[in-house]
Design a protein around this motif. Sequence first.
Motif, PDB file in Angstrom:
ATOM      1  N   THR A  48     -55.741 -37.584 -11.914  1.00 48.62           N
ATOM      2  CA  THR A  48     -57.033 -36.511 -11.208  1.00 48.62           C
ATOM      3  C   THR A  48     -56.712 -35.140 -11.595  1.00 48.62           C
ATOM      4  O   THR A  48     -57.080 -34.394 -12.747  1.00 48.62           O
ATOM      5  CB  THR A  48     -57.770 -36.832 -10.414  1.00 48.62           C
ATOM      6  N   ALA A  49     -55.810 -34.168 -10.647  1.00 51.83           N
ATOM      7  CA  ALA A  49     -56.392 -33.003 -11.050  1.00 51.83           C
ATOM      8  C   ALA A  49     -55.460 -32.520 -12.424  1.00 51.83           C
ATOM      9  O   ALA A  49     -56.038 -31.865 -12.420  1.00 51.83           O
ATOM     10  CB  ALA A  49     -55.285 -32.420  -9.818  1.00 51.83           C
ATOM     11  N   ALA A  50     -53.610 -33.185 -12.177  1.00 50.36           N
ATOM     12  CA  ALA A  50     -53.546 -33.206 -13.254  1.00 50.36           C
ATOM     13  C   ALA A  50     -54.334 -33.435 -14.778  1.00 50.36           C
ATOM     14  O   ALA A  50     -54.252 -32.798 -16.127  1.00 50.36           O
ATOM     15  CB  ALA A  50     -52.161 -34.191 -13.570  1.00 50.36           C
ATOM     16  N   TRP A  51     -54.632 -34.813 -14.967  1.00 49.55           N
ATOM     17  CA  TRP A  51     -55.932 -35.057 -15.852  1.00 49.55           C
ATOM     18  C   TRP A  51     -56.981 -33.671 -16.121  1.00 49.55           C
ATOM     19  O   TRP A  51     -57.299 -33.579 -17.422  1.00 49.55           O
ATOM     20  CB  TRP A  51     -56.942 -36.058 -15.767  1.00 49.55           C
ATOM     21  N   CYS A  52     -57.185 -32.882 -15.131  1.00 47.26           N
ATOM     22  CA  CYS A  52     -58.158 -31.902 -15.031  1.00 47.26           C
ATOM     23  C   CYS A  52     -58.339 -30.562 -15.409  1.00 47.26           C
ATOM     24  O   CYS A  52     -58.394 -30.426 -17.135  1.00 47.26           O
ATOM     25  CB  CYS A  52     -59.243 -31.536 -14.167  1.00 47.26           C
ATOM     26  N   TRP A  53     -56.495 -30.211 -15.156  1.00 46.42           N
ATOM     27  CA  TRP A  53     -56.286 -28.893 -16.329  1.00 46.42           C
ATOM     28  C   TRP A  53     -55.715 -29.104 -17.051  1.00 46.42           C
ATOM     29  O   TRP A  53     -55.218 -28.072 -18.571  1.00 46.42           O
ATOM     30  CB  TRP A  53     -54.629 -28.137 -15.117  1.00 46.42           C
ATOM     31  N   PHE A  54     -55.172 -30.206 -17.321  1.00 51.18           N
ATOM     32  CA  PHE A  54     -54.457 -31.033 -19.061  1.00 51.18           C
ATOM     33  C   PHE A  54     -55.956 -30.977 -19.913  1.00 51.18           C
ATOM     34  O   PHE A  54     -55.956 -30.089 -21.137  1.00 51.18           O
ATOM     35  CB  PHE A  54     -54.037 -32.315 -19.227  1.00 51.18           C
ATOM     36  N   VAL A  55     -56.318 -31.193 -19.630  1.00 49.95           N
ATOM     37  CA  VAL A  55     -57.812 -30.836 -21.111  1.00 49.95           C
ATOM     38  C   VAL A  55     -58.452 -29.537 -20.368  1.00 49.95           C
ATOM     39  O   VAL A  55     -58.315 -29.587 -21.879  1.00 49.95           O
ATOM     40  CB  VAL A  55     -59.194 -31.932 -19.927  1.00 49.95           C
ATOM     41  N   ILE A  56     -58.160 -28.915 -19.393  1.00 50.34           N
ATOM     42  CA  ILE A  56     -58.652 -27.402 -20.043  1.00 50.34           C
ATOM     43  C   ILE A  56     -57.658 -26.525 -20.378  1.00 50.34           C
ATOM     44  O   ILE A  56     -58.436 -25.540 -21.363  1.00 50.34           O
ATOM     45  CB  ILE A  56     -59.273 -26.844 -18.146  1.00 50.34           C
ATOM     46  N   ALA A  57     -56.636 -26.742 -20.460  1.00 49.40           N
ATOM     47  CA  ALA A  57     -55.714 -26.203 -20.885  1.00 49.40           C
ATOM     48  C   ALA A  57     -55.246 -26.723 -21.866  1.00 49.40           C
ATOM     49  O   ALA A  57     -55.240 -25.499 -23.497  1.00 49.40           O
ATOM     50  CB  ALA A  57     -54.296 -26.463 -20.413  1.00 49.40           C
ATOM     51  N   LEU A  58     -56.108 -28.277 -23.005  1.00 43.56           N
ATOM     52  CA  LEU A  58     -56.180 -28.322 -24.025  1.00 43.56           C
ATOM     53  C   LEU A  58     -56.916 -28.221 -24.768  1.00 43.56           C
ATOM     54  O   LEU A  58     -57.492 -27.453 -26.222  1.00 43.56           O
ATOM     55  CB  LEU A  58     -56.203 -30.372 -23.939  1.00 43.56           C
ATOM     56  N   VAL A  59     -58.587 -27.924 -24.568  1.00 37.97           N
ATOM     57  CA  VAL A  59     -59.794 -27.740 -24.991  1.00 37.97           C
ATOM     58  C   VAL A  59     -59.168 -25.918 -25.629  1.00 37.97           C
ATOM     59  O   VAL A  59     -59.648 -25.535 -25.856  1.00 37.97           O
ATOM     60  CB  VAL A  59     -60.502 -27.103 -24.154  1.00 37.97           C
ATOM     61  N   ALA A  60     -58.702 -25.035 -24.245  1.00 40.33           N
ATOM     62  CA  ALA A  60     -57.943 -23.833 -24.629  1.00 40.33           C
ATOM     63  C   ALA A  60     -56.831 -23.877 -26.101  1.00 40.33           C
ATOM     64  O   ALA A  60     -57.963 -22.743 -26.871  1.00 40.33           O
ATOM     65  CB  ALA A  60     -57.735 -22.564 -23.480  1.00 40.33           C
ATOM     66  N   SER A  61     -56.530 -24.584 -26.188  1.00 37.29           N
ATOM     67  CA  SER A  61     -55.704 -24.969 -27.047  1.00 37.29           C
ATOM     68  C   SER A  61     -56.346 -24.848 -28.095  1.00 37.29           C
ATOM     69  O   SER A  61     -56.373 -24.076 -29.675  1.00 37.29           O
ATOM     70  CB  SER A  61     -54.162 -25.379 -26.944  1.00 37.29           C
ATOM     71  N   LEU A  62     -57.259 -26.315 -28.042  1.00 40.33           N
ATOM     72  CA  LEU A  62     -57.621 -26.878 -29.744  1.00 40.33           C
ATOM     73  C   LEU A  62     -59.111 -26.196 -29.672  1.00 40.33           C
ATOM     74  O   LEU A  62     -58.783 -25.473 -31.604  1.00 40.33           O
ATOM     75  CB  LEU A  62     -58.042 -28.577 -28.920  1.00 40.33           C
ATOM     76  N   GLY A  63     -59.720 -25.111 -29.139  1.00 32.38           N
ATOM     77  CA  GLY A  63     -60.667 -24.178 -29.050  1.00 32.38           C
ATOM     78  C   GLY A  63     -59.952 -22.668 -29.890  1.00 32.38           C
ATOM     79  O   GLY A  63     -60.892 -22.610 -31.067  1.00 32.38           O
ATOM     80  N   ALA A  64     -59.173 -22.840 -29.858  1.00 24.84           N
ATOM     81  CA  ALA A  64     -58.375 -21.615 -30.366  1.00 24.84           C
ATOM     82  C   ALA A  64     -57.968 -21.890 -31.850  1.00 24.84           C
ATOM     83  O   ALA A  64     -58.739 -20.989 -33.166  1.00 24.84           O
ATOM     84  CB  ALA A  64     -57.125 -20.753 -29.820  1.00 24.84           C
ATOM     85  N   ASN A  65     -57.630 -22.472 -31.950  1.00 27.55           N
ATOM     86  CA  ASN A  65     -57.523 -23.313 -33.996  1.00 27.55           C
ATOM     87  C   ASN A  65     -57.970 -23.627 -34.019  1.00 27.55           C
ATOM     88  O   ASN A  65     -58.375 -23.483 -35.966  1.00 27.55           O
ATOM     89  CB  ASN A  65     -56.247 -24.671 -33.287  1.00 27.55           C
ATOM     90  N   VAL A  66     -58.916 -24.090 -33.397  1.00 25.61           N
ATOM     91  CA  VAL A  66     -60.780 -24.711 -34.300  1.00 25.61           C
ATOM     92  C   VAL A  66     -61.536 -22.882 -34.788  1.00 25.61           C
ATOM     93  O   VAL A  66     -61.866 -22.845 -36.116  1.00 25.61           O
ATOM     94  CB  VAL A  66     -61.605 -25.201 -33.712  1.00 25.61           C
ATOM     95  N   ALA A  67     -61.524 -22.657 -33.702  1.00 23.63           N
ATOM     96  CA  ALA A  67     -61.425 -20.858 -34.328  1.00 23.63           C
ATOM     97  C   ALA A  67     -61.728 -20.053 -35.075  1.00 23.63           C
ATOM     98  O   ALA A  67     -62.143 -19.909 -35.643  1.00 23.63           O
ATOM     99  CB  ALA A  67     -61.809 -20.204 -32.380  1.00 23.63           C
ATOM    100  N   THR A  68     -59.916 -19.840 -35.182  1.00 25.86           N
ATOM    101  CA  THR A  68     -59.420 -19.098 -36.736  1.00 25.86           C
ATOM    102  C   THR A  68     -59.999 -19.769 -38.070  1.00 25.86           C
ATOM    103  O   THR A  68     -58.841 -19.544 -38.850  1.00 25.86           O
ATOM    104  CB  THR A  68     -58.219 -19.050 -35.622  1.00 25.86           C
ATOM    105  N   ALA A  69     -60.475 -20.846 -37.831  1.00 30.46           N
ATOM    106  CA  ALA A  69     -60.333 -22.198 -39.621  1.00 30.46           C
ATOM    107  C   ALA A  69     -61.794 -21.351 -40.071  1.00 30.46           C
ATOM    108  O   ALA A  69     -61.964 -22.322 -40.996  1.00 30.46           O
ATOM    109  CB  ALA A  69     -60.526 -23.403 -38.783  1.00 30.46           C
ATOM    110  N   GLY A  70     -62.005 -20.631 -39.565  1.00 33.28           N
ATOM    111  CA  GLY A  70     -63.036 -20.021 -40.583  1.00 33.28           C
ATOM    112  C   GLY A  70     -64.510 -20.311 -39.661  1.00 33.28           C
ATOM    113  O   GLY A  70     -65.699 -19.983 -40.097  1.00 33.28           O
ATOM    114  N   LEU A  71     -64.673 -21.074 -38.696  1.00 31.64           N
ATOM    115  CA  LEU A  71     -65.984 -21.180 -37.992  1.00 31.64           C
ATOM    116  C   LEU A  71     -66.795 -19.805 -37.330  1.00 31.64           C
ATOM    117  O   LEU A  71     -67.746 -20.326 -36.354  1.00 31.64           O
ATOM    118  CB  LEU A  71     -66.146 -22.584 -37.113  1.00 31.64           C
TER     119      LEU A  71
END
Length: 206
Positions: free
Chosen positions: A65-88
């Motif tokens: 449960t805790a592992a999935w929580c922190w995995f999602v947080i880190a994944l959102v931070a990484s994915l959010g940065a990738n999407v943000a630099t795509a011109g959005l």
Amino acid sequence: MRARLARVDAVLVQAIIAAALSFAHLHDVATAAGQDGWKAWAYPISVDLLLVAAWRRLRSGDGKTAAWCWFVIALVASLGANVATAGLLDLDNVPAWLRILVAGWPAIAFLGGTLLAHSAPKADLDSKVIEGQEDEPETAPEPPAQLAIGAPPERPAVPIPAALINHARKVAAEHHSRTGAQIDTPTLRARLGVPALMAEAIAAHL
């Protein structure tokens, strides 16, 4: 064998390319949010390390449960940065909420990394307990002591503190110098104010 190595090499190259691109996107977002110099380079490392730590905990099979929580947080931070630099996102005019998220990320990553690193999986705790039990030497049960028929039962040994024995010796020496005779058990008991059984045990040490 060559085909297998080729597949491994392709996966490794793909992983390196993806990691490099994600690293660069996180760096660009951190720079746009006001984190310059070495701080902008530290953000991608922090996100990737938290992602790896959470993934390792998921693979361990405990605390998912805790592992999935922190995995999602880190994944959102990484994915959010990738999407943000795509011109959005206008990196020349970063909104205040993104600056707040980027500035607060170190505290979030530190908390997540600490919880993942210092909460040992149950399997590790069980193995430590088993190892501790294996290190303890096995002792064979002692047979019950047999009392001789008609013999009086032995009195249990009374633990006597060393300080009390030293005090009793002083009392006995003072009694001998004053009366010229060895002190008897009743007198020793009265002088020390101890039970009769303890007085006999003390007298045996004198």
